[in-house]
Scaffold this motif. Sequence first.
Motif, PDB file in Angstrom:
ATOM      1  N   LEU A  93     -16.134 -89.162 -11.905  1.00 12.59           N
ATOM      2  CA  LEU A  93     -14.634 -88.440 -11.494  1.00 12.59           C
ATOM      3  C   LEU A  93     -14.471 -87.577 -12.867  1.00 12.59           C
ATOM      4  N   ARG A  94     -14.839 -88.389 -14.188  1.00 17.08           N
ATOM      5  CA  ARG A  94     -13.878 -87.673 -14.719  1.00 17.08           C
ATOM      6  C   ARG A  94     -14.919 -86.383 -15.497  1.00 17.08           C
ATOM      7  N   ASP A  95     -16.266 -86.108 -14.369  1.00  9.74           N
ATOM      8  CA  ASP A  95     -16.508 -84.630 -15.402  1.00  9.74           C
ATOM      9  C   ASP A  95     -16.966 -84.220 -14.082  1.00  9.74           C
ATOM     10  N   LEU A  96     -16.770 -85.221 -12.902  1.00  8.23           N
ATOM     11  CA  LEU A  96     -16.153 -83.957 -11.782  1.00  8.23           C
ATOM     12  C   LEU A  96     -15.265 -83.175 -12.147  1.00  8.23           C
ATOM     13  N   GLU A  97     -14.218 -83.956 -12.379  1.00  5.17           N
ATOM     14  CA  GLU A  97     -12.368 -83.292 -13.212  1.00  5.17           C
ATOM     15  C   GLU A  97     -13.125 -81.806 -14.222  1.00  5.17           C
ATOM     16  N   ASP A  98     -14.097 -82.224 -15.017  1.00  3.72           N
ATOM     17  CA  ASP A  98     -13.947 -81.153 -16.577  1.00  3.72           C
ATOM     18  C   ASP A  98     -15.192 -79.859 -15.647  1.00  3.72           C
ATOM     19  N   SER A  99     -15.660 -79.848 -14.478  1.00  8.10           N
ATOM     20  CA  SER A  99     -16.349 -79.415 -13.871  1.00  8.10           C
ATOM     21  C   SER A  99     -15.503 -78.172 -13.847  1.00  8.10           C
ATOM     22  N   ASP A 100     -15.779 -76.854 -14.042  1.00  8.57           N
ATOM     23  CA  ASP A 100     -15.334 -75.430 -13.160  1.00  8.57           C
ATOM     24  C   ASP A 100     -15.576 -74.894 -12.307  1.00  8.57           C
ATOM     25  N   PHE A 101     -14.844 -75.160 -10.840  1.00  5.78           N
ATOM     26  CA  PHE A 101     -15.549 -74.829  -9.814  1.00  5.78           C
ATOM     27  C   PHE A 101     -15.945 -73.533  -9.462  1.00  5.78           C
ATOM     28  N   VAL A 102     -15.025 -72.699 -10.847  1.00  6.15           N
ATOM     29  CA  VAL A 102     -15.217 -70.823 -10.250  1.00  6.15           C
ATOM     30  C   VAL A 102     -16.492 -70.504 -10.746  1.00  6.15           C
ATOM     31  N   ARG A 103     -16.342 -70.987 -11.720  1.00 12.28           N
ATOM     32  CA  ARG A 103     -17.198 -70.058 -13.121  1.00 12.28           C
ATOM     33  C   ARG A 103     -18.822 -71.830 -12.984  1.00 12.28           C
ATOM     34  N   ASP A 104     -18.855 -72.263 -11.861  1.00 15.90           N
ATOM     35  CA  ASP A 104     -20.113 -73.160 -12.465  1.00 15.90           C
ATOM     36  C   ASP A 104     -19.733 -73.972 -11.113  1.00 15.90           C
ATOM     37  N   GLU A 105     -20.018 -72.875  -9.918  1.00 14.02           N
ATOM     38  CA  GLU A 105     -19.923 -74.240  -8.703  1.00 14.02           C
ATOM     39  C   GLU A 105     -20.918 -74.707  -7.909  1.00 14.02           C
ATOM     40  N   ALA A 106     -22.860 -74.873  -8.319  1.00 16.02           N
ATOM     41  CA  ALA A 106     -23.845 -75.682  -8.585  1.00 16.02           C
ATOM     42  C   ALA A 106     -23.294 -76.887  -9.351  1.00 16.02           C
ATOM     43  N   THR A 107     -22.728 -76.515 -10.333  1.00 14.84           N
ATOM     44  CA  THR A 107     -23.022 -78.221 -10.629  1.00 14.84           C
ATOM     45  C   THR A 107     -21.561 -78.766 -10.199  1.00 14.84           C
TER      46      THR A 107
ATOM     47  N   HIS B 278     -20.049 -79.342  -7.536  1.00 17.57           N
ATOM     48  CA  HIS B 278     -21.053 -79.463  -6.225  1.00 17.57           C
ATOM     49  C   HIS B 278     -21.827 -80.501  -6.167  1.00 17.57           C
ATOM     50  N   PHE B 279     -22.679 -80.506  -7.272  1.00 14.61           N
ATOM     51  CA  PHE B 279     -23.969 -81.413  -7.796  1.00 14.61           C
ATOM     52  C   PHE B 279     -23.267 -82.935  -7.510  1.00 14.61           C
ATOM     53  N   LEU B 280     -22.003 -82.601  -9.161  1.00 13.49           N
ATOM     54  CA  LEU B 280     -21.541 -84.064  -9.211  1.00 13.49           C
ATOM     55  C   LEU B 280     -20.379 -84.127  -7.863  1.00 13.49           C
ATOM     56  N   LEU B 281     -19.603 -83.916  -6.782  1.00 14.23           N
ATOM     57  CA  LEU B 281     -19.340 -84.006  -5.815  1.00 14.23           C
ATOM     58  C   LEU B 281     -20.226 -84.691  -4.767  1.00 14.23           C
ATOM     59  N   VAL B 282     -20.863 -84.137  -4.562  1.00 13.54           N
ATOM     60  CA  VAL B 282     -21.979 -85.135  -3.968  1.00 13.54           C
ATOM     61  C   VAL B 282     -22.504 -86.083  -4.693  1.00 13.54           C
ATOM     62  N   LYS B 283     -23.117 -86.585  -6.070  1.00 11.37           N
ATOM     63  CA  LYS B 283     -23.428 -87.241  -6.434  1.00 11.37           C
ATOM     64  C   LYS B 283     -22.687 -88.805  -6.353  1.00 11.37           C
TER      65      LYS B 283
ATOM     66  N   TRP C   6     -11.452 -76.256  -2.297  1.00 10.99           N
ATOM     67  CA  TRP C   6     -12.038 -76.919  -3.759  1.00 10.99           C
ATOM     68  C   TRP C   6     -10.953 -77.999  -4.097  1.00 10.99           C
ATOM     69  N   ALA C   7      -9.319 -77.806  -3.970  1.00  7.93           N
ATOM     70  CA  ALA C   7      -8.682 -78.499  -4.337  1.00  7.93           C
ATOM     71  C   ALA C   7      -8.611 -80.039  -3.729  1.00  7.93           C
ATOM     72  N   GLU C   8      -8.520 -79.181  -2.174  1.00  9.33           N
ATOM     73  CA  GLU C   8      -8.422 -80.567  -1.501  1.00  9.33           C
ATOM     74  C   GLU C   8     -10.082 -81.281  -1.338  1.00  9.33           C
ATOM     75  N   ARG C   9     -10.680 -80.914  -1.763  1.00  8.93           N
ATOM     76  CA  ARG C   9     -11.969 -82.071  -1.439  1.00  8.93           C
ATOM     77  C   ARG C   9     -12.135 -82.984  -2.028  1.00  8.93           C
ATOM     78  N   LEU C  10     -11.270 -82.115  -3.872  1.00 13.67           N
ATOM     79  CA  LEU C  10     -11.448 -83.321  -5.333  1.00 13.67           C
ATOM     80  C   LEU C  10     -10.377 -84.631  -4.570  1.00 13.67           C
ATOM     81  N   ARG C  11      -8.981 -83.986  -4.209  1.00 13.61           N
ATOM     82  CA  ARG C  11      -8.296 -85.355  -3.129  1.00 13.61           C
ATOM     83  C   ARG C  11      -8.444 -85.805  -2.513  1.00 13.61           C
ATOM     84  N   CYS C  12      -9.690 -85.609  -1.903  1.00 12.80           N
ATOM     85  CA  CYS C  12     -10.656 -86.899  -0.881  1.00 12.80           C
ATOM     86  C   CYS C  12     -11.407 -87.562  -2.214  1.00 12.80           C
TER      87      CYS C  12
END
Length: 307
Positions: A184-198, A200-205, A253-259
């Motif tokens: 969760l901390r890694d996901l919060e630190d990720s920047d969806f705008v600058r690095d969408e691939a990472t 998405h990868f963290l969320l799926v994981k 993305w904000a709604e997906r993070l909340r879920c």
Amino acid sequence: MSPIFDNPFKNPSSKYLVPLMRFLNLPTKTTTSSLSSTTGNGKPPTKTNDCIYAKILVKLTQEFGDDLLGLFAYGSRIYGNACPHSDVDVDVFIKSQRKCRRNIFIDGLEVEMFIHPPEHVFHILTYDSSGIILRCYTFGRIIYDPNNIIPQLQKLAKLRWEAGPPALEPKDNWRPRYEIADLLRDLEDSDFVRDEATAHFLLVKLVERLARIQERLCRRWPEKLKRCIEGWESWDSFGGRLAKRALNSNLKWAERLRCARDLAKYVLEPIGGVMPIEWKMDWEEIPPAEESFRKLIIPKIEVFISS
């Protein structure tokens, strides 16, 4: 849907297949197995003609002769939820104390074989901790078993399958709590705008790990990845719906993070919730080491400098 396989009785091998299929009580016309009307993804299942198992058995009889003890089929083409690219899974029983895996191609389908003696299958079923082989033998189908060996293995598999995987020990509750907190901390630190691939990868994981943790906490054997999320909603509607929303790329993305956060909280609540930043474990005794640290020999590393 038209049959997948051509009629095998149009070719010269029919004189071998007809008596064999009658012995196996398989249809001697191009008919299809009666399977469920839809698969986990809502699509009609791919129907597998029983003739293919007769063809497999003919090939095995030609190769192994009296060493052949039986043939057992399992997987999505037996369970009724096959996809167009699903293979045909079979276990081949032989007398010899040896094992081998191989893939062959029959009638346009990949046939995956595991060839081994019944004793080896018994060992696998006894110690299977993933549930994969237990599922196979609980829901699979006997194709050929003249010595009535396979029902004993099916009985063992069914007993273990119905008992479910072992419960998570209280002393191990910290592991999933810590792992998910870290993700969760890694996901919060990720920047969806600058690095969408990472991102998405963290969320799926994260969702995949939460699915496996929930299966373990509910004493359910792990489901195959491609059916995991759809299956989750069938036995845990709240968790399954949250997982689907977290993975839905049509949502913001904000709604997906909340879920994702809500899903983590929901899954881990029975064992103490997501691990806080500050936490500690009780002290544990360390068993005596086999070798004394002082006896360890650290090799010298000599550096040669050429002039």
